[in-house]
Write an enzyme that holds these catalytic residues in place. Structure first.
Site, PDB file in Angstrom:
ATOM      1  N   CYS A  43     -19.729   0.756  -1.862  1.00 41.51           N
ATOM      2  CA  CYS A  43     -19.970   0.089  -3.211  1.00 41.51           C
ATOM      3  C   CYS A  43     -21.480   0.695  -3.986  1.00 41.51           C
ATOM      4  CB  CYS A  43     -20.046  -1.395  -3.076  1.00 41.51           C
ATOM      5  SG  CYS A  43     -18.265  -1.790  -2.547  1.00 41.51           S
ATOM      6  N   GLU A  94     -18.439  -5.931   3.842  1.00 42.08           N
ATOM      7  CA  GLU A  94     -17.987  -5.576   4.901  1.00 42.08           C
ATOM      8  C   GLU A  94     -18.791  -6.023   6.203  1.00 42.08           C
ATOM      9  OE1 GLU A  94     -17.258  -1.298   4.913  1.00 42.08           O
ATOM     10  OE2 GLU A  94     -16.422  -1.337   2.861  1.00 42.08           O
ATOM     11  N   GLY A 106     -26.471   2.758   1.198  1.00 44.77           N
ATOM     12  CA  GLY A 106     -25.290   3.658   1.363  1.00 44.77           C
ATOM     13  C   GLY A 106     -24.171   2.702   1.148  1.00 44.77           C
ATOM     14  N   ASP A 151       0.943  -1.196  -0.125  1.00 43.74           N
ATOM     15  CA  ASP A 151      -0.145  -0.096   0.206  1.00 43.74           C
ATOM     16  C   ASP A 151       0.863   1.413   0.005  1.00 43.74           C
ATOM     17  OD1 ASP A 151      -3.455   0.069   0.888  1.00 43.74           O
ATOM     18  OD2 ASP A 151      -2.227   2.144   0.817  1.00 43.74           O
ATOM     19  N   HIS A 196     -35.060  -5.741   3.313  1.00 41.01           N
ATOM     20  CA  HIS A 196     -35.394  -4.817   4.612  1.00 41.01           C
ATOM     21  C   HIS A 196     -35.537  -3.699   4.227  1.00 41.01           C
ATOM     22  CE1 HIS A 196     -34.536  -8.597   6.597  1.00 41.01           C
ATOM     23  NE2 HIS A 196     -33.510  -8.627   5.804  1.00 41.01           N
ATOM     24  N   ALA A 197     -36.757  -2.822   4.551  1.00 36.61           N
ATOM     25  CA  ALA A 197     -36.854  -1.359   4.215  1.00 36.61           C
ATOM     26  C   ALA A 197     -36.081  -0.715   5.226  1.00 36.61           C
ATOM     27  CB  ALA A 197     -38.515  -1.270   4.489  1.00 36.61           C
ATOM     28  N   GLY A 198     -35.715   0.467   4.884  1.00 35.40           N
ATOM     29  CA  GLY A 198     -34.970   1.395   5.696  1.00 35.40           C
ATOM     30  C   GLY A 198     -34.735   2.531   5.055  1.00 35.40           C
ATOM     31  N   ARG A 247     -18.461   5.635   4.231  1.00 37.52           N
ATOM     32  CA  ARG A 247     -18.536   6.193   2.788  1.00 37.52           C
ATOM     33  C   ARG A 247     -19.866   6.094   2.550  1.00 37.52           C
ATOM     34  NH1 ARG A 247     -13.586   2.590   0.199  1.00 37.52           N
ATOM     35  NH2 ARG A 247     -14.145   1.162   1.856  1.00 37.52           N
TER      36      ARG A 247
HETATM   37  N1  LIG Z   1     -15.306  -2.417   0.677  1.00 35.14           N
HETATM   38  C1  LIG Z   1     -16.177  -3.237   0.021  1.00 35.14           C
HETATM   39  O1  LIG Z   1     -17.105  -3.853   0.659  1.00 35.14           O
HETATM   40  C2  LIG Z   1     -15.929  -3.981  -1.637  1.00 35.14           C
HETATM   41  C3  LIG Z   1     -16.497  -5.047  -1.835  1.00 35.14           C
HETATM   42  C4  LIG Z   1     -16.398  -5.556  -3.126  1.00 35.14           C
HETATM   43  C5  LIG Z   1     -15.379  -4.741  -4.097  1.00 35.14           C
HETATM   44  N2  LIG Z   1     -14.688  -3.669  -3.501  1.00 35.14           N
HETATM   45  C6  LIG Z   1     -13.893  -2.938  -4.647  1.00 35.14           C
HETATM   46  O2  LIG Z   1     -12.851  -3.184  -4.267  1.00 35.14           O
HETATM   47  C7  LIG Z   1     -12.087  -1.907  -4.475  1.00 35.14           C
HETATM   48  C8  LIG Z   1     -11.213  -1.511  -3.390  1.00 35.14           C
HETATM   49  O3  LIG Z   1     -12.061  -1.059  -2.187  1.00 35.14           O
HETATM   50  P1  LIG Z   1     -11.591  -0.969  -0.869  1.00 35.14           P
HETATM   51  O4  LIG Z   1     -12.983  -0.582  -0.027  1.00 35.14           O
HETATM   52  O5  LIG Z   1     -10.914  -2.078  -0.192  1.00 35.14           O
HETATM   53  O6  LIG Z   1     -10.903   0.481  -0.906  1.00 35.14           O
HETATM   54  P2  LIG Z   1      -9.913   1.206   0.444  1.00 35.14           P
HETATM   55  O7  LIG Z   1     -10.099   2.495  -0.028  1.00 35.14           O
HETATM   56  O8  LIG Z   1     -10.316   0.514   1.607  1.00 35.14           O
HETATM   57  O9  LIG Z   1      -8.527   0.415  -0.201  1.00 35.14           O
HETATM   58  C9  LIG Z   1      -7.843   0.774  -1.305  1.00 35.14           C
HETATM   59  C10 LIG Z   1      -6.273   1.044  -0.956  1.00 35.14           C
HETATM   60  O10 LIG Z   1      -5.472   0.968  -2.002  1.00 35.14           O
HETATM   61  C11 LIG Z   1      -4.342   1.780  -1.628  1.00 35.14           C
HETATM   62  N3  LIG Z   1      -3.913   2.549  -2.868  1.00 35.14           N
HETATM   63  C12 LIG Z   1      -4.211   3.211  -3.794  1.00 35.14           C
HETATM   64  N4  LIG Z   1      -3.367   3.459  -5.016  1.00 35.14           N
HETATM   65  C13 LIG Z   1      -2.288   2.648  -4.600  1.00 35.14           C
HETATM   66  C14 LIG Z   1      -1.285   2.351  -5.497  1.00 35.14           C
HETATM   67  N5  LIG Z   1      -1.002   2.688  -6.564  1.00 35.14           N
HETATM   68  N6  LIG Z   1      -0.463   1.244  -4.773  1.00 35.14           N
HETATM   69  C15 LIG Z   1      -0.659   0.628  -3.676  1.00 35.14           C
HETATM   70  N7  LIG Z   1      -1.897   0.999  -2.973  1.00 35.14           N
HETATM   71  C16 LIG Z   1      -2.695   1.924  -3.393  1.00 35.14           C
HETATM   72  C17 LIG Z   1      -5.037   2.843  -0.768  1.00 35.14           C
HETATM   73  O11 LIG Z   1      -3.874   3.482  -0.101  1.00 35.14           O
HETATM   74  C18 LIG Z   1      -5.925   2.340   0.209  1.00 35.14           C
HETATM   75  O12 LIG Z   1      -5.439   1.720   1.207  1.00 35.14           O
HETATM   76  C19 LIG Z   1     -12.747  -1.061  -5.037  1.00 35.14           C
HETATM   77  O13 LIG Z   1     -12.899  -1.027  -6.355  1.00 35.14           O
HETATM   78  C20 LIG Z   1     -14.271  -1.291  -4.663  1.00 35.14           C
HETATM   79  O14 LIG Z   1     -15.310  -1.044  -5.347  1.00 35.14           O
HETATM   80  C21 LIG Z   1     -15.036  -3.199  -2.387  1.00 35.14           C
END
Ligand SMILES: NC(=O)c1ccc[n+]([C@@H]2O[C@H](COP(=O)([O-])OP(=O)(O)OC[C@H]3O[C@@H](n4cnc5c(N)ncnc54)[C@H](O)[C@@H]3O)[C@@H](O)[C@H]2O)c1
Length: 438
Positions: free
Chosen positions: A263, A155, A260, A30, A254-256, A331
């Site tokens: 995703c 999550e 948000g 990261d 589930h209504a709410g 978010r």
């Molecule tokens: N959060 C979820 O529940 C979920 C579920 C399914 C899919 N996704 C998808 O997965 C992807 C990531 O989501 P997330 O929630 O984990 O995001 P996040 O913001 O929690 O994590 C992304 C990480 O990537 C790092 N980063 C950015 N650019 C970088 C680079 N060039 N090199 C190294 N690290 C870098 C950031 O510092 C950050 O820590 C998104 O496309 C999201 O839509 C998320």
């Protein structure tokens, strides 16, 4: 196998820790130095149940490593996952692919030998083609394949979802890449999770179609709940009555206060934009987005109505800030729009969340954050349940009733029963249910 995760956020860290738990050797990379430093100290930068133990045991077994050096993480890896963020681009709602493209450039200069580059981030159709182009341009000599492998974890239940997914989608036409992906996921399909191979573009679309469908299902039941309120129906009974039909299914009914999170809002918008660009607009999703946007402020109006039409100078206690329970993720949480609308109308906000306060402070100003639901209720004119954390399901209601300035409760998650609340002396309102339907 040697695996690298680019991005150690909700998806990268959970996926990395789970792959390590299956026995692969995983390096999470990261660019956020604070995050990597914390992980190296054994601190988990996000709240996700079970993640601390999973990370600790795999670090101890020397299967899970953290670094800010992409070159170090990627050298010798057989599979490199891109798990960076793809937020909405400011201004137009398209997915912002700058992090994905940057990761692709960085990976290109670091790979050695045949490497499968796997896009796990949620990305619009055609992004795999662009990642491939970037890598080929930077490293014409490199041997690699670019595969789409969208992630479906939720999550709050991320580890279970990753380890026991309903399906694993892998988008590639290349046999060599299929073999690597099959070996990587072998422990999962031994648990009978189906491994679905599709073309790369199809895999990219599956993720957006899944999220748009789920967002539509939530929005559908939310609109039915509005109708229930008008006609005196009970939305929970309607949801049960339709959900028992296997063709419909009971989940996401589930209504709410409106969906948000990290995703659905951005993914529905991105799908709309892609569909418009290809001259195949998906009008049903366009409507879902606009209905959902309006709903959040409508929930604030519900609170204002419960307080007789004005909240000016009144104290509103808010229970739950994160977009759903068991995460600290703020978010696009509905609480943001609801609290802002209440503040616009002159309310004083006092809020409690079991895990989300640190993140909430970054997005919500002028809120008195308190440590317990009882402190939120103390002297309040209304108590609003926004997120259905388990800790709010069995409150000492008599105590709450006696502490409040006015016993007004607005339950936007339907966790209490209207008749019981009325019997306790509350002026109680919820979503899509009247008193007679309790
Ligand atoms: N959060 C979820 O529940 C979920 C579920 C399914 C899919 N996704 C998808 O997965 C992807 C990531 O989501 P997330 O929630 O984990 O995001 P996040 O913001 O929690 O994590 C992304 C990480 O990537 C790092 N980063 C950015 N650019 C970088 C680079 N060039 N090199 C190294 N690290 C870098 C950031 O510092 C950050 O820590 C998104 O496309 C999201 O839509 C998320």
């Amino acid at each position: 196998m040697r695996v690298t995760m680019i991005g150690a956020g909700y998806v990268g860290l959970v996926s990395g820790a789970c792959f390590a738990d299956f026995g692969h050797t995983v390096t999470c990379v990261d660019t956020h130095e604070g995050k990597i430093a914390a992980l190296k100290r054994g601190e988990i930068p996000i709240f996700e149940p079970g993640l601390d133990d999973l990370v600790a045991s795999n670090v101890k077994a020397e299967r899970l490593f953290f670094t800010t050096s992409l070159a170090e993480g990627v050298a010798d890896a057989e599979a490199v996952f891109i798990a960076v963020g793809t937020p909405s681009r400011r201004g137009d709602g398209h997915a912002d692919l700058s992090y994905v493209h940057q990761a692709a450039r960085d990976i290109a200069s670091a790979i050695t030998g045949y490497t499968v580059i796997v896009t796990k981030s949620t990305v619009p159709v055609g992004t795999g083609d662009e990642v491939e182009r970037i890598i080929r341009e930077t490293r014409p000599d490199a041997e690699f394949s670019v595969v789409s492998n969208p992630e479906f974890l939720r999550e709050g239940a991320a580890i279970i979802d990753f380890k026991r997914p309903d399906r694993i989608v892998v988008g590639t036409d290349e046999e060599r890449a299929k073999e690597v992906m099959t070996n990587l996921y072998r422990p999962l399909f031994l648990n009978q999770s189906p491994l679905l191979f599709t073309s790369r573009r199809t895999a990219e679309l599956i993720k957006y179609a899944a999220n748009a469908f789920l967002a539509t299902k939530i929005t559908f039941i939310n609109e039915i709940s509005d109708l229930c309120e008008k006609v005196g129906g009970n939305v929970q009974d309607v949801a049960r009555g339709i959900g028992l039909d296997n063709r419909i299914g009971s989940k996401f009914l589930h209504a709410g206060p409106g969906y948000g999170g990290s995703c659905f809002p951005k993914d529905t918008l991105a799908l709309i934009k892609t569909a418009q660009d290809y001259d195949a607009p998906i009008r049903i999703v366009e409507t879902v987005v606009s209905v959902n946007d309006q709903r959040k402020r409508a929930m604030a109006r519900k609170v204002i109505a419960a307080l007789g039409g004005s909240v000016r100078g009144k104290t509103v206690g808010v229970l739950g800030l994160t977009f759903k329970p068991n995460t600290d993720d703020m978010r696009d949480a509905p609480s943001i729009a609801i609290i802002t609308a209440l503040q616009d109308a002159g309310a004083i906000i006092r809020a409690h969340d079991p895990e989300g306060v640190e993140q909430a402070k970054l997005v919500l100003g002028n809120v008195d954050y308190v440590d317990s639901p009882y402190q939120a209720a103390d002297g309040a004119d209304a108590l609003v349940i926004v997120t259905e954390w388990d800790a709010f399901r069995a409150l000492d209601l008599k105590r709450i009733q006696s502490m409040m300035a006015q016993p007004v409760v607005v339950d936007l998650r339907n966790i209490y029963r209207p008749e019981e609340m009325a019997a306790l002396g509350f002026q109680y309102s919820s979503v899509g249910r009247g008193l007679s339907d309790a």
